[in-house]
Design an enzyme around this catalytic site. Structure first.
Site, short mmCIF file in Angstrom:
data_model
loop_
_atom_site.label_atom_id
_atom_site.label_comp_id
_atom_site.label_asym_id
_atom_site.label_seq_id
_atom_site.Cartn_x
_atom_site.Cartn_y
_atom_site.Cartn_z
N ASP A 26 0.86 -1.17 0.00
CA ASP A 26 0.00 0.00 0.00
C ASP A 26 0.91 1.24 0.00
OD1 ASP A 26 -2.53 1.36 0.22
OD2 ASP A 26 -2.01 1.77 2.30
N ASP A 28 -0.33 5.12 0.76
CA ASP A 28 -0.66 6.08 1.82
C ASP A 28 -0.58 5.41 3.18
OD1 ASP A 28 -1.34 8.39 0.21
OD2 ASP A 28 -3.12 7.29 -0.41
N ASP A 225 -1.30 -0.69 6.09
CA ASP A 225 -1.53 -0.06 7.38
C ASP A 225 -2.99 -0.11 7.81
OD1 ASP A 225 -2.25 1.87 5.32
OD2 ASP A 225 -2.44 3.33 6.95
#
Length: 341
Positions: A26, A28, A225
């Site tokens: 990922d 961001d 995250d």
């Protein structure tokens, strides 16, 4: 990874960058936040790449094109080709192309990333509900997306045009904090129309399919995250995952995670890709990792000392075992505070 209920983080005697052939990262909250590289990301990724691991960047953010994302990563010191970037715009464009004729018009509520992905699939982006679209697609359009774009979507959907969404993340990290994501915008259209979109992005299968098709990964490791997109997407794809604590997930949320949100591994940041992972072992009525022992009674308890992450891993084992197939409701605030988490 088995789809059986995970009750503790896994250990690994190998560095994760050696145990898996491809990292599906990922962006961001993992590689960067607000445009700036997260601490240790650049060096960690360079080391993993030098060791032979293929790095692919998988994002639910449909605003930017793969070319733009690749240029941004390269500018941060992470050499990246556009082919290494997979976006939810690409996944939703493939989903639409499978359901409408080639050359069909598609009403775009979002940014350039959607338009480029649609053209790649032989579809024509349009701007108005009066342009006779065969589909409506909605993706993150950034903070300047005009309110009137939602009205265009509603007009077309009310006429029976099928509605697609790149993703439904309610929030997106920014340099100033957490901002509304595409899911918040999708909710606006949902409330106004009563309709439900077909969704392509993480954690749903179309995004995992797009990623595997574009990377050819055989032993992928999802690195993210967010529990409800990255980790659940790995669960749905039956692949292993590494949760890093540089984005939106905190210790409290991790301890409460239901089975589909429990990562295979937990680490502070991307340096966790370069190391093995410690074993969490059963210890009497509880679990031990490193110098810590965790138990689940009336609340989550923690004894011992050592690395904070080892304590968190032990707490996860106690919480997830106690919860089984559900969500742990036990109070872990005191234990987390002791770890500084």
């Amino acid at each position: 990874m088995s789809q059986s209920v995970r009750t503790r983080p896994a250990g690994s005697g190998q560095a994760l960058s050696e145990a898996y052939d491809t990292a599906l990262l990922d962006l961001d909250g993992v590689v960067y936040a607000g445009g700036n590289a997260i601490a240790h990301a650049v060096d960690s990724l360079a080391t993993a790449r030098a060791g032979g691991m293929h790095l692919a960047y998988v994002t639910n953010n449909a605003l930017r094109t793969p070319d733009v994302v690749a240029a941004h990563l390269t500018a941060l010191g992470i050499p990246t080709a556009a082919s290494d970037v997979i976006t939810s715009a690409q996944a939703v464009a493939r989903l639409i192309a499978e359901q409408v004729p080639k050359g069909s018009r598609v009403l775009v509520i979002g940014g350039e990333g959607l338009r480029v992905a649609l053209r790649e699939r032989g579809l024509e982006p349009v701007e108005s509900a009066d342009d006779d679209p065969a589909a409506v697609v909605q993706g993150y359009g950034g903070p300047e997306l005009p309110w009137g774009r939602f009205a265009e979507a509603c007009y077309a959907i009310a006429r029976g045009v099928p509605w697609f969404a790149s993703n439904t993340d309610l929030t997106i990290p920014s340099a100033r904090g957490i901002a509304p994501g595409n899911g918040a915008a999708v909710q606006v259209v949902r409330i106004a129309t009563g309709a439900e979109p077909q969704v392509a992005g993480k954690p749903l299968p179309p995004m995992h399919r797009e990623t595997v098709l574009r990377t050819g990964a055989e032993r992928p490791l999802v690195v993210g995250d967010r529990l409800d997109t990255d980790i659940e997407g790995a669960f749905n794809g039956d692949v292993d995952s590494l949760l890093v604590l540089t984005g939106v997930t905190d210790g409290r949320q991790l301890l409460a995670a239901p089975p589909q949100h429990r990562p295979t591994y937990v680490d502070a940041d991307l340096r966790g890709m370069l190391t093995g992972q410690p074993e969490v072992t059963a210890d009497g009525d509880g679990f031990r990792c490193g110098g810590w022992a965790a138990t689940a009674g009336g609340r989550l308890e923690l004894d011992g000392d050592g690395q904070a992450l080892d304590g968190l891993r032990a707490l996860c084992a106690a919480a997830w075992t106690s919860a089984g197939e559900g969500k742990c409701e036990l109070d872990g605030a005191k234990a987390l505070a002791r770890l500084g988490l």
